[in-house]
Design a protein around this motif. Structure first.
Motif, PDB file in Angstrom:
ATOM      1  N   ARG A   1     -83.476-101.012   8.326  1.00  0.00           N
ATOM      2  CA  ARG A   1     -84.572-100.109   7.951  1.00  0.00           C
ATOM      3  C   ARG A   1     -84.056 -98.901   7.193  1.00  0.00           C
ATOM      4  O   ARG A   1     -84.837 -98.035   6.776  1.00  0.00           O
TER       5      ARG A   1
ATOM      6  N   SER B   1     -88.652-109.611   1.435  1.00  0.00           N
ATOM      7  CA  SER B   1     -88.625-108.146   1.468  1.00  0.00           C
ATOM      8  C   SER B   1     -88.776-107.709   2.916  1.00  0.00           C
ATOM      9  O   SER B   1     -89.057-108.516   3.818  1.00  0.00           O
TER      10      SER B   1
ATOM     11  N   TRP C   1     -90.900-108.701   7.803  1.00  0.00           N
ATOM     12  CA  TRP C   1     -90.340-108.529   9.146  1.00  0.00           C
ATOM     13  C   TRP C   1     -91.372-108.942  10.193  1.00  0.00           C
ATOM     14  O   TRP C   1     -92.484-108.450  10.223  1.00  0.00           O
ATOM     15  N   ASP C   2     -90.982-109.871  11.062  1.00  0.00           N
ATOM     16  CA  ASP C   2     -91.900-110.418  12.057  1.00  0.00           C
ATOM     17  C   ASP C   2     -91.126-110.652  13.351  1.00  0.00           C
ATOM     18  O   ASP C   2     -90.320-111.578  13.449  1.00  0.00           O
TER      19      ASP C   2
ATOM     20  N   ASP D   1     -91.140-106.288   4.130  1.00  0.00           N
ATOM     21  CA  ASP D   1     -92.530-106.475   4.549  1.00  0.00           C
ATOM     22  C   ASP D   1     -92.735-107.775   5.335  1.00  0.00           C
ATOM     23  O   ASP D   1     -93.756-107.937   6.010  1.00  0.00           O
TER      24      ASP D   1
END
Length: 270
Positions: free
Chosen positions: A268, A127, A131-132, A129
């Motif tokens: 995004r 997901s 994202w790094d 979430d």
């Protein structure tokens, strides 16, 4: 979206009554395996025709704007690695092959890719979430749309990308054509035509094609070099656009005129 899954009772009933649905997988693949008109037509099998048409009753197919459909297939199946099977089968290879990671030695790259894969598959799919920015393979997680297009042009072989004209044999049967963009109204007319207006109440009132994908079309396509957009249009979309009278050339002109978007940041878009 669940209306298209063959295990949903409403779709089972509609498939049994109308006999053929040729746009989405769970229903149409089951029926096409038994009665595939495109395959038999292309093989020159004429014996099936009259009997098949009697069985069908009133064949129909659902189509969608091909430009939107292509993006929707990516967002539903590939973006963020949100479906584990698609990430393991296709997504990891896309990211490894097409993501520009030049400042890491080969062992470190494979270690970062393995960490990304572990994170994505930990909950049976990724997901936004995850994202790094410290891991290039999670920035963003899963393949980017620009990487997906490169893969589709080089290797893409997934039924969700197959043009309608190749899946459904539109020249071999007298289909009613339903547009996903106005599906509820057109299905009501079809039910009336076959004498089953009682099915209208089983069709979900909220089903439409005006969700988040349509709002993000320009952003995603403008993140891809336009020559690649033109190539993917020629390979996957052009014939369907012409057959079903979608104004795709206008959309391409609009996309070409846009300022290039950041291929990462478009993910995004909600």
């Amino acid at each position: 979206k669940q209306w298209y899954q063959r295990r949903v009772r409403g779709l089972d009933l509609i498939c049994q009554i109308l006999y053929h649905h040729a746009a989405y997988d769970h229903c149409d693949m089951h029926l096409l395996r038994r009665h595939n008109p495109a395959e038999k037509f292309l093989k020159g099998d004429s014996a099936w025709s009259a009997d098949y048409e009697r069985q069908l009753g009133h064949p129909f197919m659902v189509v969608r704007n091909p430009i939107n459909r292509f993006l929707s297939a990516f967002r539903d199946k590939f973006e963020f690695g949100n479906l584990a099977w698609y990430y393991k089968t296709y997504g990891e290879g896309m990211v490894l092959k097409y993501r520009n990671v030049t400042n890491e030695d080969p062992k470190k790259k494979m270690s970062l890719l393995a960490a990304a894969k572990s994170a994505i598959l930990e909950d049976n799919g990724g997901s936004i979430d995850l994202w790094d920015e410290s891991n290039p393979y999670l920035n963003p997680p899963g393949p980017m749309f620009s990487e997906f297009i490169q893969w589709a042009l080089a290797d893409g072989n997934d039924p969700h990308l197959t043009p309608f004209y190749r899946r459904c044999g539109p020249c071999s049967l007298d289909y009613s054509i339903l547009r996903l963009e106005s599906l509820k109204e057109e299905v009501e007319y079809l039910f009336k035509t076959v004498g089953r207006s009682d099915l209208n109440e089983k069709f979900p009132a909220s089903l439409n094609a005006k969700g988040k994908t349509n709002d993000c079309v320009d952003k995603f396509y403008s993140s891809v070099p336009f020559p690649l957009v033109k190539r993917v249009y020629q390979k996957f979309m052009r014939v369907d656009c012409e057959l079903y009278s979608y104004p795709c050339e206008e959309a391409l002109e609009r996309i070409e005129s846009l300022e290039p978007a950041d291929p990462r940041e478009v993910h995004r878009c909600k």
